[in-house]
Motif scaffolding. Structure first.
Motif, PDB file in Angstrom:
ATOM      1  N   MET A   1       0.828  -1.206   0.000  1.00 43.92           N
ATOM      2  CA  MET A   1       0.000   0.000   0.000  1.00 43.92           C
ATOM      3  C   MET A   1       0.862   1.256   0.000  1.00 43.92           C
ATOM      4  SD  MET A   1      -3.153   0.222  -0.395  1.00 43.92           S
ATOM      5  CE  MET A   1      -3.948   1.718  -0.944  1.00 43.92           C
ATOM      6  N   TRP A   2       2.043   1.173   0.620  1.00 42.32           N
ATOM      7  CA  TRP A   2       2.946   2.329   0.623  1.00 42.32           C
ATOM      8  C   TRP A   2       3.332   2.691  -0.804  1.00 42.32           C
ATOM      9  CZ3 TRP A   2       7.756   3.943  -0.908  1.00 42.32           C
ATOM     10  CH2 TRP A   2       8.274   5.084  -0.282  1.00 42.32           C
ATOM     11  N   PHE A   3       3.697   1.708  -1.616  1.00 45.68           N
ATOM     12  CA  PHE A   3       4.067   1.978  -3.007  1.00 45.68           C
ATOM     13  C   PHE A   3       2.859   2.425  -3.826  1.00 45.68           C
ATOM     14  CE2 PHE A   3       8.061  -0.092  -2.065  1.00 45.68           C
ATOM     15  CZ  PHE A   3       8.952   0.534  -2.924  1.00 45.68           C
ATOM     16  N   MET A   4       1.687   1.863  -3.551  1.00 46.95           N
ATOM     17  CA  MET A   4       0.494   2.297  -4.276  1.00 46.95           C
ATOM     18  C   MET A   4       0.188   3.766  -3.987  1.00 46.95           C
ATOM     19  SD  MET A   4      -0.185  -0.430  -5.929  1.00 46.95           S
ATOM     20  CE  MET A   4       1.565  -0.856  -5.778  1.00 46.95           C
ATOM     21  N   HIS A   5       0.457   4.184  -2.754  1.00 48.85           N
ATOM     22  CA  HIS A   5       0.204   5.574  -2.366  1.00 48.85           C
ATOM     23  C   HIS A   5       1.291   6.527  -2.845  1.00 48.85           C
ATOM     24  CE1 HIS A   5      -2.601   4.515   1.254  1.00 48.85           C
ATOM     25  NE2 HIS A   5      -3.295   4.798   0.171  1.00 48.85           N
ATOM     26  N   ARG A   6       2.550   6.117  -2.734  1.00 53.94           N
ATOM     27  CA  ARG A   6       3.647   7.078  -2.841  1.00 53.94           C
ATOM     28  C   ARG A   6       4.416   7.038  -4.154  1.00 53.94           C
ATOM     29  NH1 ARG A   6       4.184   8.480   2.702  1.00 53.94           N
ATOM     30  NH2 ARG A   6       5.446  10.254   2.045  1.00 53.94           N
ATOM     31  N   TYR A   7       4.475   5.880  -4.798  1.00 50.27           N
ATOM     32  CA  TYR A   7       5.312   5.798  -5.995  1.00 50.27           C
ATOM     33  C   TYR A   7       4.556   6.351  -7.205  1.00 50.27           C
ATOM     34  CZ  TYR A   7       9.090   4.340  -8.978  1.00 50.27           C
ATOM     35  OH  TYR A   7      10.154   4.368  -9.847  1.00 50.27           O
ATOM     36  N   PRO A   8       5.199   7.217  -8.022  1.00 48.36           N
ATOM     37  CA  PRO A   8       4.498   7.880  -9.138  1.00 48.36           C
ATOM     38  C   PRO A   8       4.323   6.997 -10.374  1.00 48.36           C
ATOM     39  CG  PRO A   8       6.759   8.648  -9.052  1.00 48.36           C
ATOM     40  CD  PRO A   8       6.571   7.742  -7.856  1.00 48.36           C
ATOM     41  N   CYS A   9       3.665   5.869 -10.179  1.00 44.06           N
ATOM     42  CA  CYS A   9       3.374   4.972 -11.298  1.00 44.06           C
ATOM     43  C   CYS A   9       2.078   4.233 -10.985  1.00 44.06           C
ATOM     44  CB  CYS A   9       4.516   3.977 -11.508  1.00 44.06           C
ATOM     45  SG  CYS A   9       4.244   2.827 -12.882  1.00 44.06           S
ATOM     46  N   ASP A  10       1.209   4.128 -11.974  1.00 46.09           N
ATOM     47  CA  ASP A  10      -0.033   3.366 -11.831  1.00 46.09           C
ATOM     48  C   ASP A  10       0.258   1.929 -12.249  1.00 46.09           C
ATOM     49  OD1 ASP A  10      -2.640   2.470 -11.673  1.00 46.09           O
ATOM     50  OD2 ASP A  10      -3.149   3.192 -13.692  1.00 46.09           O
ATOM     51  N   PHE A  11       0.503   1.072 -11.270  1.00 45.93           N
ATOM     52  CA  PHE A  11       0.886  -0.309 -11.560  1.00 45.93           C
ATOM     53  C   PHE A  11      -0.312  -1.101 -12.073  1.00 45.93           C
ATOM     54  CE2 PHE A  11       3.991   1.031  -8.314  1.00 45.93           C
ATOM     55  CZ  PHE A  11       5.160   0.784  -9.015  1.00 45.93           C
ATOM     56  N   THR A  12      -0.091  -1.827 -13.155  1.00 48.61           N
ATOM     57  CA  THR A  12      -1.156  -2.652 -13.717  1.00 48.61           C
ATOM     58  C   THR A  12      -1.200  -4.031 -13.077  1.00 48.61           C
ATOM     59  OG1 THR A  12       0.331  -3.374 -15.490  1.00 48.61           O
ATOM     60  CG2 THR A  12      -1.073  -1.462 -15.934  1.00 48.61           C
ATOM     61  N   GLU A  13      -0.108  -4.420 -12.417  1.00 48.11           N
ATOM     62  CA  GLU A  13      -0.100  -5.701 -11.712  1.00 48.11           C
ATOM     63  C   GLU A  13       0.894  -5.644 -10.556  1.00 48.11           C
ATOM     64  OE1 GLU A  13       2.099  -8.915 -14.129  1.00 48.11           O
ATOM     65  OE2 GLU A  13       1.407  -7.505 -15.673  1.00 48.11           O
ATOM     66  N   VAL A  14       0.542  -6.347  -9.482  1.00 44.33           N
ATOM     67  CA  VAL A  14       1.377  -6.401  -8.282  1.00 44.33           C
ATOM     68  C   VAL A  14       1.540  -7.863  -7.891  1.00 44.33           C
ATOM     69  CG1 VAL A  14       1.574  -5.760  -5.845  1.00 44.33           C
ATOM     70  CG2 VAL A  14       0.558  -4.148  -7.486  1.00 44.33           C
ATOM     71  N   HIS A  15       2.792  -8.262  -7.625  1.00 45.35           N
ATOM     72  CA  HIS A  15       3.082  -9.631  -7.198  1.00 45.35           C
ATOM     73  C   HIS A  15       3.755  -9.550  -5.828  1.00 45.35           C
ATOM     74  CE1 HIS A  15       2.113 -11.228 -11.199  1.00 45.35           C
ATOM     75  NE2 HIS A  15       2.659 -10.106 -11.639  1.00 45.35           N
ATOM     76  N   ALA A  16       3.039 -10.007  -4.806  1.00 40.73           N
ATOM     77  CA  ALA A  16       3.506  -9.871  -3.425  1.00 40.73           C
ATOM     78  C   ALA A  16       3.861 -11.239  -2.854  1.00 40.73           C
ATOM     79  CB  ALA A  16       2.423  -9.212  -2.575  1.00 40.73           C
ATOM     80  N   PHE A  17       5.116 -11.386  -2.396  1.00 44.68           N
ATOM     81  CA  PHE A  17       5.594 -12.624  -1.789  1.00 44.68           C
ATOM     82  C   PHE A  17       5.746 -12.411  -0.285  1.00 44.68           C
ATOM     83  CE2 PHE A  17       6.644 -13.232  -6.154  1.00 44.68           C
ATOM     84  CZ  PHE A  17       6.706 -14.608  -6.369  1.00 44.68           C
ATOM     85  N   GLU A  18       5.092 -13.260   0.498  1.00 45.12           N
ATOM     86  CA  GLU A  18       5.252 -13.231   1.948  1.00 45.12           C
ATOM     87  C   GLU A  18       5.106 -14.651   2.473  1.00 45.12           C
ATOM     88  OE1 GLU A  18       6.184 -12.948   5.407  1.00 45.12           O
ATOM     89  OE2 GLU A  18       6.298 -11.035   4.318  1.00 45.12           O
ATOM     90  N   ALA A  19       6.192 -15.152   3.082  1.00 39.22           N
ATOM     91  CA  ALA A  19       6.215 -16.547   3.527  1.00 39.22           C
ATOM     92  C   ALA A  19       5.376 -16.782   4.775  1.00 39.22           C
ATOM     93  CB  ALA A  19       7.660 -16.977   3.778  1.00 39.22           C
ATOM     94  N   ASP A  20       5.169 -15.745   5.580  1.00 42.06           N
ATOM     95  CA  ASP A  20       4.401 -15.897   6.817  1.00 42.06           C
ATOM     96  C   ASP A  20       2.923 -15.629   6.525  1.00 42.06           C
ATOM     97  OD1 ASP A  20       3.239 -15.824   9.305  1.00 42.06           O
ATOM     98  OD2 ASP A  20       4.813 -14.601  10.225  1.00 42.06           O
TER      99      ASP A  20
END
Length: 355
Positions: A188-207
């Motif tokens: 969510m930090w990158f969705m809010h702050r980074y100046p790019c409208d991402f068309t896809e997000v791939h999130a890896f979290e082992a826990d």
């Protein structure tokens, strides 16, 4: 013989009546005289005009030649400067140009006022990038007493590649979060702050106890009537995000590493062959995987394809430090971390330290 009557006594001829042949002769002589005068005048004018144009053309040619010479000289100086920088920055040591913040001075803006860092001597991907700061690269804002927020990232925001290039022009715009932790911590930090409208997000979290999708809401049906100031209010509760954004995010409950097995994904293979990323795609990677970054980054440094695929890299390099006492990464030092970042930049990765 026919006679013509003059209408005025103040005519050219002293007689009031002249014959038709005489009139014809007079008209022809007058025409010839006028034509000759105009020809002579025109010839003189033409000569002067040609002379003026010749001088003007000579002056313009001289000015154009001077301007071209100046531009050539400027271009040569610029190319020389670029060649000098390329030659000067063709080593890991050059990219290890670090901010000597510990040498405090009475007037020290970078330690007393500036949240961020000065630019490094060597550019990456043709752009300025922040100088490395081994002393305070770990939570710089907290280390300098500017904030108590341990997750503050102010020091890197104005160095985003997305502020220097329009990364939204790519048809495919991908954010890969390795070690996503909680949904709000980096996705969510990158969705809010980074100046790019991402068309896809791939999130890896082992826990599996950490990463949870928040409730979504339908933006199209969530507007109320404009208020009296002409504004529209969105009826959403804290922690909710638009459903269209949630539909772009894919979550992987696996480790990101260099091998494929039941609990781990070879992230290099995943990016190249599963996602089929291309250099023309926008690809931003954040990596915070508790020491597993070292073998991945060593692999990427040896792979000439990876700096072409990854536009920008944010990485937390874990190493032993007396303040954090990370026993699991005791084999790596702060010097190792600084050298790794310098080596990444040398190979063409627009890389920042992420804490």
């Amino acid at each position: 013989m026919a006679l013509l009557k003059r209408s005025s006594p103040s005519s050219f001829s002293p007689v009031r009546y002249i014959s038709l042949p005489g009139l014809v002769i007079w008209v022809m002589v007058t025409y010839i005289a006028v034509d000759l005068g105009m020809h002579l005048s025109s010839s003189e004018h033409g000569r002067v005009h040609k002379q003026v144009m010749k001088e003007l053309q000579s002056s313009l040619a001289s000015r154009f030649a001077e301007k071209a010479a100046a531009e050539d000289e400027s271009k040569l100086l610029r190319l020389d400067g670029e060649e000098d920088e390329a030659a000067r920055c063709n080593s890991v040591e050059a990219h290890m140009d670090v901010f000597e913040g510990q040498a405090r001075k009475p007037q020290d803006p970078w330690n007393q006022l500036k949240w961020g860092l000065p630019p490094a001597d060597c550019r990456v991907k043709g752009h300025l990038i922040e100088r490395l700061d081994p002393l305070n690269n770990y939570r710089r804002g907290v280390a300098l007493g500017f904030t108590t927020d341990l997750d503050d990232k102010t020091q890197i925001e104005h160095w985003f590649l997305g502020t220097k290039e329009d990364l939204n022009q790519a048809r495919r715009r991908v954010f890969i979060d390795l070690g996503a932790n909680y949904f709000t911590s980096s996705v969510m930090w990158f969705m809010h702050r980074y100046p790019c409208d991402f068309t896809e997000v791939h999130a890896f979290e082992a826990d599996p106890t950490l990463f949870k999708f928040p409730p979504g809401w339908d933006e199209e049906r969530n507007w109320v009537e404009p208020e009296r100031h002409g504004w529209a209010k969105i009826k959403s509760r804290a922690g909710h995000v638009p459903s269209w954004l949630l539909s772009r995010i894919r979550y992987y409950n696996k480790f990101a590493g260099v091998i494929d097995n039941a609990s781990s994904v070879n992230i290099t293979r995943f990016m190249k062959h599963e996602l089929k990323l291309k250099p023309e795609d926008t690809v931003i990677v954040k990596m915070d995987i508790e020491g597993a970054e070292w073998p991945i980054l060593r692999e990427w440094i040896q792979d000439p394809d990876m700096p072409k695929l990854v536009d920008e890299l944010f990485v937390e390099l874990h190493y032993w430090h007396p303040d954090n006492n990370w026993e699991s990464v005791k084999q790596w030092t702060r010097e190792d971390a600084t050298r790794m970042l310098a080596d990444l930049r040398l190979k063409g990765f627009y890389a920042h330290y992420w804490d």
